[in-house]
Enzyme design. Structure first.
Site, PDB file in Angstrom:
ATOM      1  CB  ALA A   1      -2.801  -6.181  -3.202  1.00  0.00           C
ATOM      2  N   GLY A   2      -2.583  -7.412  -6.256  1.00  0.00           N
ATOM      3  CA  GLY A   2      -2.003  -8.474  -7.088  1.00  0.00           C
ATOM      4  C   GLY A   2      -2.513  -9.850  -6.717  1.00  0.00           C
ATOM      5  CE  LYS A   3      -7.508  -9.191  -3.268  1.00  0.00           C
ATOM      6  NZ  LYS A   3      -7.158  -7.782  -3.634  1.00  0.00           N
ATOM      7  CB  THR A   4      -6.962 -11.702  -9.331  1.00  0.00           C
ATOM      8  OG1 THR A   4      -7.887 -11.171  -8.375  1.00  0.00           O
ATOM      9  CG2 THR A   4      -7.711 -12.648 -10.246  1.00  0.00           C
TER      10      THR A   4
ATOM     11  CB  SER B   1     -11.299 -11.089   2.917  1.00  0.00           C
ATOM     12  OG  SER B   1     -10.042 -11.424   2.375  1.00  0.00           O
TER      13      SER B   1
END
Lengths: 625, 625
Positions: free
Chosen positions: A55-58, A125
């Protein structure tokens, strides 16, 4: 006694101890916040990024972490990379282990937040209940927790598939993969939803930065980091503003005052929001920099930007709540709650110029000006225009930043000048560009930025210089596609090492990353030639040295100037080499004037011929007077 | 596919990702270190305190954490309090759980260390194997790990028994308690062993601080935090030093130069280690503060401390590697690698004094002095003594600190003066003490610190002032048991807001926590009375204001001075009340002189009678000349 009972007993004892030690922690926390100059009571917090794999979180987390750390705000990223290989390496991917994984991360994030850090957690999560546990852990410790849903559609995540996990999941090699074989429970009330599809990582991170600002976790962005605040009235309010301005008592201002209003209103001196009040004036004179309650980060400000008024005017205005500044009878600006203070001219001039000699052109102007100063934030009716055919060159710091962005500049280097450009300058700028390219910049852009405000009588006038600069550009000696020629609207003060800081700081506000500085910047001969053996007001090396040591210019790198002169052997401008100094000829302004008078051309390769024509014409016209 | 296989696959994927993201982390880490101005490449580390329950681990950890945070170095304590109640609340005290407890703490500490923090862990951690795991975790991440054994004998720990655990363990209520029912494995090769028995917590923490300094983790302590470095030659080296000094070329110095050498050598200007080289001189003039490669924390330094020499002397010494400074033919100091630079007097005087008027007594001295400056670190042969009967009052910063410690001062407030003390001063100092007591200080000590170096001709001489001050002390108007009367050896420059910073900074070096500042500190009338309407060289409020905004004085709180005057209604010195200003009489130096001449006494309650006698005698003797 069972182990279980022992555990309980020991835990109770711990609980008691906790209350005592909590007090000690509290004191340390307060000091920490104070050190950082952050919001009072700053304790850190946790930003929890949840969303599908890919999704691009990191990426967003990295961008945010780098941004915060760059600003001196402690931040640290927790993600699979540093958690799964360490703390949680004894956990697998079963339901229970996934739960424990998130619980532990929540606890570690809490410790970081408590230590005054912004903990940035990037974990899929997928389950609401687990995220709720992490939130609860923070709530119980009275720490802020921001759940941020990185809402990238599954199809987009799968098309990215940077780690090749989706492919493996579809092939059935990876089991229980979130989004494919296992549900992702979308957050119901996250503090923020970020849609990454069609946005750059920077843009996505910006939404998060804004959240932290709005929440008061981090101070609002300062100067060069953000848009520069301008001091103009909203266009829709202009009529009402002019109406009000006409009802107020007014101060007539000079052309130089108006130039300073232009400087202030366009944001060159940001975060200064008007003519200096006395506290900032004192800091400027004594420290060449200032902080305020609002701006706890030290700002470079080496020259006083002040408005002088007569004792008479001051007496008439004392106690007034707002005053209009008028140029040639027209309202230009309003100062509310003006502060009047005595203009200790000799002291100001001493500290600013390092001399009190009235033969110095700007000092003369100060001594002839008013005995009081009026300080206060400015509201300015509109952009200052001079209608001299050069307004198109007068770009504000924000316009310049926009321009650099359009040009896709990855770095900007600025060159300040108040004299005609010869090929030595061009050589220097080409050389700087080469150096920057070597350092890995793909598109360095030159801000060719002649000073356009008041100058002393014997300097070449702005219109001539602009025509000369444009001729150099047109000739191709400097490449138009990576050069911006614009006017820096400030008056010139001839204040050497003090003023060079101002010249650099203003360009930093305009988005420059590098600033080229030569020998004796902003210097002039001493009005009393006998004062120093070298005849100059300032030591030729001091400008560079003081600038390099100056405060509040951390985002600007200073590039020392290499002296160029005419190389008689190679018939071109070249960097001066002391080992063969007799081959070089320094062609001064005086020499250029002499050449123009006698109708001679300077040596080939000294200056672009079309540019020389413009200059020669000007010198001849002056001689004709 | 089994969960196990999935785990492995996912872990491999993580490993690949780690290498990519590691690079990004690296960049952020470097910025972090730079922000803190810490040692290049600073990455944080872990300090692991092990030892019996009650050994003092947590107390030392708190002391260390508070110390580091106070210095702006990120640090965070991990201990049972914040770990057992959170991250490890699902662990008990079985062997396996104790192991897992320590492993997790090791992993969390590693994350903190990686984030640039000094993680301070306080855990009994009785087993060598577990501690070895924690160490290994750090080693694998290329992070420093310091095992610190808090070696307090069991009997001492048990006698402390703060948590009552030993009692319960002896009673058999707590099972498996370390030291009683379970072995504590002493570390075999700890990086540090701390013995707490007979030492204060501060002393124990100091050993740890020293370790971190030696390891280059934190910069060496600065000024007021540590002993002030003095510049004297080791006594055993004195003969050799004098021998060398006599072989070198020498510069004859003046009495005022010698006073500056005293100031420098005793550490009043610490961290300045000699007469200024040009880079520090420039920073002083422009920023009133400096940093160096060695001292990355900004130091207040508002006045140039320089040595002027003639052009002739400079010409003779150019290129020399060391030079002796000699007073009346006797070698006093050596400067190695001296730096000679031109003394731009007008510029220096302008920036330092805010005027260039030669009627100013110190400016006059500067203009009459040499045209070159010589900078460089000093080695001074021995304490400067004046043999004027006042040397016992000349205490160095270190001696003063020692004295305050002996007196058990919990705070020190300093009062600078260059005039006789009247009861208004005494009132002010008593009032300050009252305020400090109200703020919770048990033993505030007053540093009554008259300036003892060069002063202008019409100031009262030092010997008279000291006798007068001593008479005030002897009378009991100031309590001897909480007052230290000592001489500040600096010359007086009469440089107002610039000099007041110097006066404050020097007292900070001597261990003061508070500095009292009045109106127009270090001020004088302008030599040209017509220059400003108030007739003074500096605005009366600027000294206080500039001092409050000055940099590098963070450990000193500025206490503004309340003006006292003679209250004719109540027949005593009292704080001036503008509402009944006619009741007050300001008794100036001129008035005192007049009274002395006519043999009149000042009004009752103005000054201690014995002190007035000393002053009256002096004034009469001057009039007699």
């Amino acid at each position: 006694m069972s182990d279980e009972t022992t555990n309980k007993k020991q835990k109770t004892c711990l609980q008691v101890a906790t209350n005592v030690t909590e007090q000690k922690h509290q004191v340390t926390r307060e000091v920490r916040g104070r050190n950082l100059g952050l919001c009072r009571g700053f304790r850190g917090c946790t930003v929890w990024l949840t969303g599908l794999s890919g999704a691009g979180k990191t990426s967003i987390a990295f961008e945010l972490e780098a941004y915060l750390v760059q600003r001196g705000i402690p931040a640290y990223g927790l993600d699979g990379d540093n958690i799964r290989t360490g703390l949680n390496k004894n956990l697998g991917f079963t339901q229970a282990d996934r739960e424990e994984n998130i619980r532990r991360v929540g606890e570690v994030a809490k410790l970081f937040a408590d230590s005054g850090v912004i903990a940035i957690c990037s974990f899929i999560s997928p389950f609401s209940a687990d995220r709720e546990i992490a939130r609860r852990i923070h709530k119980d410790a009275d720490l802020k927790f921001y759940e941020v849903f990185v809402d990238t559609p599954l199809a987009v995540c799968e098309s990215r598939d940077v780690k090749g996990l989706y492919k493996k999941a579809r092939q059935g090699v990876l089991k229980g993969f979130t989004g494919i074989a296992q549900e992702y429970q979308r957050p119901e009330n996250p503090e923020l939803i970020i849609n990454t599809d069609g946005y750059t990582i920077k843009e996505s991170a910006k939404a998060l930065i804004k959240l932290l600002e709005t929440e008061g976790i981090i101070p609002k962005m300062k100067s060069h980091e953000n848009e520069i605040a301008e001091l103009f009235v909203e266009p829709s309010m202009k009529a009402a503003f002019l109406h009000e301005a006409k009802t107020l008592k007014s101060i007539p201002i000079t052309e130089v005052d108006l130039q300073w209003i232009q400087v202030l209103s366009e944001g060159w001196a940001y975060p200064l929001r008007g003519f200096m009040r006395e506290d900032i004036y004192l800091q400027t004179l004594h420290f060449n920099s200032f902080i305020t309650d609002e701006h706890t980060q030290r700002q470079n400000q080496s020259i006083p930007i002040v408005l002088a008024i007569s004792t008479d005017a001051k007496t008439k205005l004392d106690g007034i709540s707002a005053v209009t500044l008028a140029f040639k009878g027209q309202p230009v600006a309003i100062i509310r709650k003006p502060e009047f203070y005595y203009h200790r001219k000799e002291e100001r001039v001493s500290r600013q110029f390092g001399t009190t000699h009235e033969g110095h052109p700007y000092i003369k102007m100060i001594f002839e000006g008013g005995d009081y100063l009026v300080g206060g934030e400015l509201e300015v009716v509109e952009r200052i225009r001079w209608n001299d055919g050069l307004d198109q060159y007068r770009l504000t710091p924000n316009e310049l930043r926009e321009k650099f962005k359009e040009m896709q500049a990855d770095t900007v280097f600025a060159f300040q000048l108040r004299n005609p450009i010869h090929n030595g300058h061009a050589l220097l700028m080409q050389d700087t560009k080469r150096q920057l390219t070597k350092r890995g910049f793909k598109k360095p852009v030159l801000l060719l930025h002649p000073l356009g405000g008041w100058t002393k009588d014997d300097d070449v006038p702005l219109a001539v210089r602009m025509a000369q600069h444009q001729a150099v550009l047109d000739s191709g000696a400097l490449k138009a596609e990576d050069t911006v020629l614009a006017i820096f609207p400030s008056p010139m003060m001839y204040a050497g090492p003090t003023e060079v800081q101002w010249h650099a700081k203003a360009r930093m506000n305009a988005g420059s990353n590098f600033y080229i500085v030569g020998r004796d910047p902003a210097g002039v001969p001493h009005p009393n030639k006998l004062c120093y053996p070298d005849g100059n007001l300032y030591d030729a090396t001091h400008g560079q040295r003081v600038l390099k040591m100056a405060q509040g210019l951390d985002n600007l790198e200073i590039l020392p100037f290499r002296v160029a002169a005419y190389d008689k052997k190679n018939l071109c401008m070249a960097f001066f080499e002391p080992s063969r100094k007799n081959d070089f000829d320094f062609i001064s302004g005086t020499k250029m004037r002499t050449l123009a008078r006698t109708g001679e051309a300077p040596p080939d390769g000294f200056m672009v011929p079309q540019a020389w024509q413009i200059l020669a014409q000007y010198y001849q016209s002056v001689l004709g007077q």
